[in-house]
Design an enzyme around this catalytic site. Structure first.
Site, short mmCIF file in Angstrom:
data_model
loop_
_atom_site.label_atom_id
_atom_site.label_comp_id
_atom_site.label_asym_id
_atom_site.label_seq_id
_atom_site.Cartn_x
_atom_site.Cartn_y
_atom_site.Cartn_z
N ILE A 132 -12.09 19.61 3.91
CA ILE A 132 -13.36 19.53 3.20
C ILE A 132 -14.02 20.91 3.18
O ILE A 132 -14.97 21.18 3.92
CB ILE A 132 -14.32 18.48 3.83
CG1 ILE A 132 -13.61 17.12 4.00
CG2 ILE A 132 -15.57 18.32 2.94
CD1 ILE A 132 -14.50 16.01 4.56
N PRO A 133 -13.49 21.81 2.34
CA PRO A 133 -14.17 23.11 2.22
C PRO A 133 -15.58 22.90 1.68
O PRO A 133 -15.80 22.00 0.87
CB PRO A 133 -13.29 23.88 1.22
CG PRO A 133 -12.54 22.83 0.46
CD PRO A 133 -12.36 21.69 1.42
N HIS A 134 -16.53 23.70 2.16
CA HIS A 134 -17.89 23.55 1.67
C HIS A 134 -18.62 24.87 1.67
O HIS A 134 -18.25 25.81 2.35
CB HIS A 134 -18.65 22.48 2.47
CG HIS A 134 -18.56 22.62 3.95
ND1 HIS A 134 -17.50 22.13 4.67
CD2 HIS A 134 -19.39 23.18 4.84
CE1 HIS A 134 -17.68 22.40 5.95
NE2 HIS A 134 -18.82 23.04 6.09
N ALA A 135 -19.67 24.91 0.87
CA ALA A 135 -20.43 26.15 0.72
C ALA A 135 -21.90 25.85 0.44
O ALA A 135 -22.21 24.93 -0.31
CB ALA A 135 -19.85 26.98 -0.43
#
Length: 150
Positions: A64-67
């Site tokens: 779950i890449p997030h920014a």
């Protein structure tokens, strides 16, 4: 609950990418289809910077890449599958086959991305849910399974 953030436009049945950086770039472009990404390159930079703080590969074939970045104008969530799996640095050694990407604007960041992350993580704990997501035959079926996330 995710319905406002995750739509047919931000779901891809199959990622073309073979590595984490390419996957993040591909996911950022997917999120751009929502109309909420002002700067795709900025989103990619923010997501990669977050990966440097520690992998977002959760194990169980999930990443779950997030920014938090002003490259997006509103919270948006994307999802794609990688049948072969992508090396994401998960502690359990599994490759990511289910990839969610969360992006929220800097000022809205507060708890919003954490709430989305918690919702996703809770649902993804279910092996049955993960299997249905991996086994969904097409984009419509994927969306139906994702619709179970409250």
């Amino acid at each position: 609950m995710l319905s406002g953030y995750l739509t047919g436009r931000t779901v891809r049945e199959r990622l073309a990418a073979g590595d984490k950086e390419a996957a993040i770039r591909e996911m950022a472009e997917l999120l751009a289809a929502s109309g909420k990404v002002a700067d795709v390159a900025g989103l990619v930079r923010a997501a990669l910077a977050r990966e440097e703080q520690g992998t977002t590969g959760l194990g169980e074939e999930i990443a779950i890449p997030h920014a938090k970045t002003d490259a997006v104008t509103g919270p948006v969530v994307g999802f794609a599958r990688s049948p072969e799996g992508i090396e994401w640095g998960a502690l359990d050694g599994t490759k990511a086959r289910l990839v969610f990407m969360i992006a929220v604007p800097e000022e809205a960041a507060g708890d919003e991305h954490l709430r989305i992350l918690a919702l996703l993580s809770r649902k993804l704990m279910s092996a049955g849910f993960r299997e249905r997501l991996l086994g969904a035959a097409d984009e419509a079926a994927v969306l139906r399974v994702l619709g179970e996330i409250e």
